[in-house]
Every structure is written in structure tokens, then in C-alpha cells.
Design a protein around this motif. Structure first.
Motif, PDB file in Angstrom:
ATOM      1  N   ILE A 294      17.835  -5.777  10.145  1.00  0.00           N
ATOM      2  CA  ILE A 294      16.474  -5.880  10.603  1.00  0.00           C
ATOM      3  C   ILE A 294      15.637  -6.475   9.574  1.00  0.00           C
ATOM      4  O   ILE A 294      15.623  -5.398   8.513  1.00  0.00           O
ATOM      5  N   PRO A 295      14.242  -6.716   9.898  1.00  0.00           N
ATOM      6  CA  PRO A 295      13.103  -6.725   8.564  1.00  0.00           C
ATOM      7  C   PRO A 295      12.572  -4.675   8.608  1.00  0.00           C
ATOM      8  O   PRO A 295      12.873  -5.027   9.798  1.00  0.00           O
ATOM      9  N   THR A 296      13.090  -4.445   7.505  1.00  0.00           N
ATOM     10  CA  THR A 296      12.967  -2.441   7.556  1.00  0.00           C
ATOM     11  C   THR A 296      11.454  -2.669   6.467  1.00  0.00           C
ATOM     12  O   THR A 296      11.797  -3.063   5.410  1.00  0.00           O
ATOM     13  N   LEU A 297      10.911  -1.905   6.840  1.00  0.00           N
ATOM     14  CA  LEU A 297       9.556  -1.892   5.217  1.00  0.00           C
ATOM     15  C   LEU A 297       9.362  -0.446   5.046  1.00  0.00           C
ATOM     16  O   LEU A 297       9.667   0.400   5.985  1.00  0.00           O
ATOM     17  N   TYR A 298       9.913  -0.208   3.666  1.00  0.00           N
ATOM     18  CA  TYR A 298       9.347   1.266   3.283  1.00  0.00           C
ATOM     19  C   TYR A 298       7.653   1.635   3.435  1.00  0.00           C
ATOM     20  O   TYR A 298       8.044   1.320   1.844  1.00  0.00           O
ATOM     21  N   LEU A 299       7.206   2.777   3.213  1.00  0.00           N
ATOM     22  CA  LEU A 299       6.029   2.247   3.107  1.00  0.00           C
ATOM     23  C   LEU A 299       5.601   3.626   2.441  1.00  0.00           C
ATOM     24  O   LEU A 299       6.520   4.063   2.136  1.00  0.00           O
ATOM     25  N   PHE A 300       5.005   3.070   0.901  1.00  0.00           N
ATOM     26  CA  PHE A 300       4.216   4.400  -0.093  1.00  0.00           C
ATOM     27  C   PHE A 300       3.144   4.079  -0.484  1.00  0.00           C
ATOM     28  O   PHE A 300       2.439   3.111  -0.191  1.00  0.00           O
ATOM     29  N   GLY A 301       2.654   5.332  -0.983  1.00  0.00           N
ATOM     30  CA  GLY A 301       1.138   4.916  -1.798  1.00  0.00           C
ATOM     31  C   GLY A 301       1.160   5.508  -2.989  1.00  0.00           C
ATOM     32  O   GLY A 301       0.445   6.705  -3.382  1.00  0.00           O
ATOM     33  N   ASP A 302       2.288   6.083  -3.748  1.00  0.00           N
ATOM     34  CA  ASP A 302       2.187   6.618  -5.083  1.00  0.00           C
ATOM     35  C   ASP A 302       1.762   5.553  -6.036  1.00  0.00           C
ATOM     36  O   ASP A 302       2.861   4.259  -6.506  1.00  0.00           O
ATOM     37  N   SER A 303       0.989   5.571  -6.914  1.00  0.00           N
ATOM     38  CA  SER A 303       0.356   5.117  -8.454  1.00  0.00           C
ATOM     39  C   SER A 303       1.324   5.673  -9.805  1.00  0.00           C
ATOM     40  O   SER A 303       1.106   5.602 -10.729  1.00  0.00           O
ATOM     41  N   ILE A 328      -3.008  -1.282  -1.525  1.00  0.00           N
ATOM     42  CA  ILE A 328      -3.765  -1.597  -2.212  1.00  0.00           C
ATOM     43  C   ILE A 328      -4.659  -0.190  -2.310  1.00  0.00           C
ATOM     44  O   ILE A 328      -5.213   0.669  -2.068  1.00  0.00           O
ATOM     45  N   ASP A 329      -5.906  -1.472  -3.635  1.00  0.00           N
ATOM     46  CA  ASP A 329      -6.582   0.274  -3.583  1.00  0.00           C
ATOM     47  C   ASP A 329      -8.179  -0.301  -3.132  1.00  0.00           C
ATOM     48  O   ASP A 329      -8.863  -0.977  -3.384  1.00  0.00           O
ATOM     49  N   TYR A 330      -7.886   0.497  -2.144  1.00  0.00           N
ATOM     50  CA  TYR A 330      -8.889  -0.065  -1.246  1.00  0.00           C
ATOM     51  C   TYR A 330      -9.911   1.341  -0.422  1.00  0.00           C
ATOM     52  O   TYR A 330     -10.208   1.371   0.600  1.00  0.00           O
ATOM     53  N   ILE A 331      -9.823   2.232  -1.010  1.00  0.00           N
ATOM     54  CA  ILE A 331     -10.305   3.947  -0.802  1.00  0.00           C
ATOM     55  C   ILE A 331     -10.182   4.505  -1.921  1.00  0.00           C
ATOM     56  O   ILE A 331      -8.917   4.598  -2.644  1.00  0.00           O
ATOM     57  N   GLY A 333      -9.516   7.669  -4.499  1.00  0.00           N
ATOM     58  CA  GLY A 333      -9.335   8.462  -4.719  1.00  0.00           C
ATOM     59  C   GLY A 333      -7.776   8.076  -4.478  1.00  0.00           C
ATOM     60  O   GLY A 333      -6.235   8.813  -4.940  1.00  0.00           O
ATOM     61  N   TYR A 334      -7.499   6.457  -3.733  1.00  0.00           N
ATOM     62  CA  TYR A 334      -5.812   6.633  -3.113  1.00  0.00           C
ATOM     63  C   TYR A 334      -6.011   5.052  -4.174  1.00  0.00           C
ATOM     64  O   TYR A 334      -5.990   4.094  -4.091  1.00  0.00           O
ATOM     65  N   PRO A 335      -5.561   4.689  -5.642  1.00  0.00           N
ATOM     66  CA  PRO A 335      -5.410   4.085  -5.959  1.00  0.00           C
ATOM     67  C   PRO A 335      -4.222   3.437  -6.042  1.00  0.00           C
ATOM     68  O   PRO A 335      -3.407   3.164  -5.168  1.00  0.00           O
ATOM     69  N   SER A 336      -4.051   1.768  -6.315  1.00  0.00           N
ATOM     70  CA  SER A 336      -3.110   0.636  -5.505  1.00  0.00           C
ATOM     71  C   SER A 336      -2.126   0.910  -6.053  1.00  0.00           C
ATOM     72  O   SER A 336      -1.393   1.059  -7.594  1.00  0.00           O
ATOM     73  N   SER A 337      -0.985   0.725  -5.478  1.00  0.00           N
ATOM     74  CA  SER A 337       0.174   1.138  -6.075  1.00  0.00           C
ATOM     75  C   SER A 337       0.987  -0.426  -5.954  1.00  0.00           C
ATOM     76  O   SER A 337       2.167  -0.030  -6.169  1.00  0.00           O
ATOM     77  N   ILE A 338       0.452  -1.331  -5.722  1.00  0.00           N
ATOM     78  CA  ILE A 338       0.866  -2.588  -6.386  1.00  0.00           C
ATOM     79  C   ILE A 338      -0.117  -3.218  -7.627  1.00  0.00           C
ATOM     80  O   ILE A 338      -0.794  -4.540  -7.369  1.00  0.00           O
ATOM     81  N   GLU A 339      -0.352  -3.106  -8.716  1.00  0.00           N
ATOM     82  CA  GLU A 339      -0.001  -3.569  -9.417  1.00  0.00           C
ATOM     83  C   GLU A 339       0.152  -4.390 -10.420  1.00  0.00           C
ATOM     84  O   GLU A 339       1.407  -4.821  -9.887  1.00  0.00           O
ATOM     85  N   GLY A 350      14.097  -9.159  -5.312  1.00  0.00           N
ATOM     86  CA  GLY A 350      14.163 -10.684  -4.335  1.00  0.00           C
ATOM     87  C   GLY A 350      13.307 -10.230  -2.767  1.00  0.00           C
ATOM     88  O   GLY A 350      13.031 -10.364  -1.915  1.00  0.00           O
ATOM     89  N   MET A 351      12.912  -8.477  -2.851  1.00  0.00           N
ATOM     90  CA  MET A 351      12.594  -8.134  -1.760  1.00  0.00           C
ATOM     91  C   MET A 351      11.135  -8.844  -1.303  1.00  0.00           C
ATOM     92  O   MET A 351      10.322  -9.027  -2.223  1.00  0.00           O
ATOM     93  N   HIS A 352      10.803  -8.594  -0.157  1.00  0.00           N
ATOM     94  CA  HIS A 352       8.983  -9.090   0.073  1.00  0.00           C
ATOM     95  C   HIS A 352       8.343  -7.714   0.241  1.00  0.00           C
ATOM     96  O   HIS A 352       8.636  -6.813  -0.424  1.00  0.00           O
ATOM     97  N   ILE A 353       7.368  -8.110  -0.101  1.00  0.00           N
ATOM     98  CA  ILE A 353       6.052  -7.389  -0.416  1.00  0.00           C
ATOM     99  C   ILE A 353       4.860  -7.034   1.309  1.00  0.00           C
ATOM    100  O   ILE A 353       4.126  -8.436   1.316  1.00  0.00           O
ATOM    101  N   HIS A 354       4.837  -6.119   1.528  1.00  0.00           N
ATOM    102  CA  HIS A 354       3.474  -6.522   2.896  1.00  0.00           C
ATOM    103  C   HIS A 354       2.670  -4.926   2.335  1.00  0.00           C
ATOM    104  O   HIS A 354       3.192  -4.296   2.251  1.00  0.00           O
ATOM    105  N   CYS A 355       1.723  -5.155   1.987  1.00  0.00           N
ATOM    106  CA  CYS A 355       0.490  -4.486   1.565  1.00  0.00           C
ATOM    107  C   CYS A 355      -0.693  -3.626   2.712  1.00  0.00           C
ATOM    108  O   CYS A 355      -0.782  -4.830   3.038  1.00  0.00           O
ATOM    109  N   TRP A 356      -1.140  -2.495   2.859  1.00  0.00           N
ATOM    110  CA  TRP A 356      -1.652  -2.087   3.583  1.00  0.00           C
ATOM    111  C   TRP A 356      -3.011  -1.616   2.524  1.00  0.00           C
ATOM    112  O   TRP A 356      -2.613  -1.046   1.385  1.00  0.00           O
TER     113      TRP A 356
END
Length: 445
Positions: A294-303, A328-331, A333-339, A350-356
Motif C-alpha cells: 500500500i502507499p508508504t512514505l519514508y520520512l526524513f529531514g537530512d540535507s 521543506i525549509d520552514y524552520i 536550523g533545519y534546511p530543506s532536504s528537497i532542493e 518514479g517515486m512520489h514526493i510528500h513534503c512537510w
């Protein structure tokens, strides 16, 4: 409006990412620096999705709005008020985090501690630092998860938020189906108990304020060390409610209000559930337990640099993920990991991207096309977002309905295609714009 962020969460995420790096050998070599290209000799070859993963993506829509914890802005997070609000506002998915009680009830609750969002220090003064997993659900029902919100957000405060109780995963699924919790005259929930008086389940009723929307449910599992076998319990709960089945054709049909579908109907598609986790072991367990992908997301926040980033993607693909979840770059000290180069790397697989997490128009503009298109020619390749988490479903709807649609009307289309699911690219165009406060009034809050 920037999202209020629990600094402890980000410290935990940082520690987790360090652990992942050690476990997976993700420490970059000397020349593993962030560049505009990922086609160097040091970058591992990106894996190809399996046919099963491609089949999942074939029914997953794009340009979706994911209501983060229902909302953190307009109502207490992951409360009944927040989830009903997100459903009626027109979110495509309502998102929740999972914890589990000592008696095995699956909660919709973000923190492992109760201190931030409840009055535990008043009700249980000797247990205020205990994990939520040490309490039974009956004990937790004595806690108030609304008063803290009123104190922290006086402009959004409502007297009716006082006394809201901790939700279960069952509650969230039933709210997505157009129900609400049935309550006694004193506001306590109506429940069923076993012969020993132990909690069995909550009783629900048709929500008189239901406007017919049937959103999907986006579920995050947390802390495998605290909650062993959570994935099995999650699957059992979803199967009991008809939200998961080994055969897609066996998924239940969720009834409409007055027999007519609302403006959102993802709950009646195979994409009704999306799973997510920051935890590497959690992703592995999801892949093992949910034997029908089923649709499954792997979350991360690493540049990370290209080599490390490629390894994150490959780990996700190897363990059944179909979506990557960068921040995304919204806080600070935690730069975007989706440049842009990271976006292109994920797109190559071909993976999808769901950003937070999106909480301003400017953030959507930066990642959904317009601000990345320096030539002003348009094109969905500039859009890094197939789905976005937000505390402001109202703001997100306005962005898709007005701002991004305005660019499309002028010949600069940034929408990701929905041709694969037979839906319009702008799935929000026909949705009704609501005033968030009015929706709360209609819901009785």
C-alpha cells in the motif's frame, strides 16, 4: 504563519538520522558534497521500483492536501475537533500519529509524553513523566487535551475545546467515514465494556455536521522499541474497519451522506490509507506485515549529499516505500532536504514526493513551481510536491484553487499530472472555499 514545532521532536529526529547514518553507512566520503548533479562516480545507482510499487503509484493521486494532525492551528492537534474540521474543510487526507496504551488501545497522539498537550500533571501528579504506554485508555480518558491549546493560542481559543479527550485510531477512521463520537450529556464518550468493566470500544453516531467528504487517513507509526508489534495491531484494526484487505476488491464501500459523495472521496479508493515512518526498522516492519503493498512514505529531514541521499532513496525502495517524505525549509536550523537536485533524484526513480510541512503561501510557491522556474515557462517538472502536509488546509486550498490555478490559466501549468488515476490535475478546483471559523461553528465547537 509558521508551525509551532516541538524542539524535542527535532532533536529526536536528528538523533535518529545519526543512528541511521551509522547503521547504513551513510557518512559521506570527502567528495560527497551537495552539488547540482548526482551523476558522479561516488553516487550509487538508484534502484528501480518493483512492479508492485508501480501498481501502488498507479492509483495514488497527486497534488493532495494532507491535514497534519487534523490541524495544529485552528484546533487542538489530533483532537475530535481537529479531525472533523479537516474532513469538512476538504483535506484529502487526515493525518495522525500512533501510540499504544498499556491495555493495547491504539491512540492518535503525537508525543510519547503527556506533558505538552494534556493536564497529566494535575490528574496524575506522581506519573506526569511516565510514557503514555504506561497508562490504560480508561486512565487517559480522564485527561483534557484542549485547555492547553486555548492557553497557547488565545486568538483561536474556544470554550468547547476544554475537556476534549485523546482520540483512538478507531475514532479517526470513523470521523473519516462521516461519524462522530457519541457522548453522554456531561460530554464523556459512550463506550462498551467487557464483563469485567474494561474498555472495549467507543460508540459512534452519524455526524449531523457531516458534509459528505470522505478523506483518506495518513498514519505515522513511531518508536518501535516502545510499541513492539504495532504494525500487526495496525493491520488488524484496519482490517476490522474494512480499510485494508489482502484483495483490493474486498475493501468496504464507505457510505455517503444522503447517498451523495462529497467533494473528497479518497476513502472509497485503494489509496484510502497511506503509511509513514521516520524509523528504518518501522519501514522494514511495515513491508513485512502489509503483505499487499500500500502507499508508504519514508520520512526524513537530512540535507545529505548526493551519495547519502541516494542511499536513503534506495533503502526506502528496498523496503517497499513508494513515497519519499523530505522536509521543506520552514524552520531555522533545519534546511530543506528537497532542493532541486534532490527533487530530480527522487523523480528519476518514479517515486512520489510528500513534503512537510506547508503553512504559508510563500512556502507553496517555493516548492510547487513558480519560484523554481526562473525562465517563467511553466512545467510540472519544477513542482517538487505530489502531496504536502499542512496545518492550514484552508490556506492550501486557496493556493491550489486560486494561486496555482491562476498560473495555469495564464499558460504556466505547474500541476503534477493525475491522468494515471483519471482525475483532473487540480483536484481542488471544484471544492468549496470555506471560512475555517465557520466550519468550527457548524461542527458545534
Amino acid at each position: 504563519m509558521y508551525m509551532k514545532v516541538n524542539s524535542e521532536k527535532f532533536k529526536k529526529v536528528s538523533r535518529l538520522l545519526l543512528t541511521v547514518s551509522l547503521a547504513m553507512g551513510l557518512f559521506a566520503c570527502e567528495d560527497d558534497t551537495q552539488t547540482d548533479s548526482f551523476s558522479t562516480k561516488d553516487v550509487p545507482e538508484l534502484l528501480e521500483l518493483s512492479q508492485a510499487q508501480k501498481d501502488v503509484l498507479a492509483y495514488l493521486p497527486t497534488n493532495i492536501i494532507i491535514a497534519h494532525r487534523g490541524t495544529e492551528f485552528w484546533a487542538p492537534e489530533e483532537s475530535e475537533a481537529a479531525m472533523r474540521w479537516a474532513r469538512n474543510m476538504g483535506a484529502d487526507y487526515i493525518e495522525c500519529d500512533l501510540q499504544k496504551t498499556a491495555d493495547g488501545v491504539i491512540l492518535a497522539l503525537h508525543d510519547e509524553s503527556l506533558l505538552r498537550t494534556t493536564n497529566v500533571e494535575t490528574i496524575y501528579p506522581n506519573r506526569e513523566n511516565d510514557y503514555v504506554s504506561s497508562f490504560t485508555y480508561d486512565e487517559l480518558l480522564k485527561l483534557d487535551i484542549g485547555s492547553w491549546f486555548n492557553e497557547a493560542n488565545p486568538e483561536q481559543a474556544r470554550e468547547s475545546f476544554v475537556g476534549l479527550d485523546i482520540l483512538t485510531l478507531d475514532d479517526v477512521l470513523m470521523i473519516a467515514e462521516g461519524k462522530r463520537i457519541k457522548r453522554n450529556p456531561d460530554g464523556t464518550r459512550v463506550v462498551e465494556r467487557d464483563e469485567n468493566g474494561n474498555y472495549l470500544r467507543t460508540v459512534y453516531e452519524d455526524d449531523p455536521a457531516d458534509n459528505g467528504n470522505r478523506p483518506g487517513v495518513y498514519i505515522e507509526t513511531k518508536s518501535p522499541s516502545l510499541f513492539p508489534n504495532m504494525e500487526e495491531a495496525l493491520r488488524a484494526c484496519l482490517e476490522e474497519h474494512g480499510w485494508y484487505a489482502e484483495n483490493i476488491n474486498d475493501l468496504k464501500t464507505i457510505a455517503y451522506k444522503d447517498g451523495q459523495p462529497g467533494e473528497v472521496d479518497i476513502a472509497n479508493t485503494p489509496a484510502r490509507i497511506i503509511l509513514q515512518t521516520f524509523e528504518p526498522t518501522g519501514l522494514v516492519r511495515m513491508h513485512e506485515v502489509f503483505t499487499r503493498p500500500i502507499p508508504t512514505l519514508y520520512l526524513f529531514g537530512d540535507s545529505a549529499g548526493p551519495a547519502s541521499y541516494a542511499r536513503y532513496i534506495n533503502f526506502a525502495i528496498e523496503n517497499g516505500a513508494t513515497i519519499m517524505g523530505p522536509n521543506i525549509d520552514y524552520i531555522e536550523g533545519y534546511p530543506s532536504s528537497i532542493e532541486p537536485w534532490q527533487r530530480d533524484m527522487i523523480r528519476k526513480t518514479g517515486m512520489h514526493i510528500h513534503c512537510w510541512s506547508f503553512n504559508t503561501q510563500e512556502q507553496y510557491m517555493e516548492y510547487c513551481g513558480p519560484w523554481q522556474d526562473s525562465a517563467g515557462q511553466g512545467g510540472p517538472e519544477f513542482n517538487a510536491v505530489d502531496g504536502g502536509f499542512t496545518n492550514r488546509t484552508d490556506l492550501a486550498l486557496r493556493f491550489y484553487k486560486e494561486t496555482l490555478q491562476g498560473y495555469a490559466d495564464q499558460g504556466r501549468n505547474y500541476f503534477r499530472s493525475n491522468a494515471h488515476v483519471g482525475m483532473p490535475d487540480n483536484i481542488h478546483a471544484a471544492k468549496t472555499m470555506r471560512i475555517p471559523q465557520d466550519v468550527l461553528e457548524e461542527l458545534g465547537y
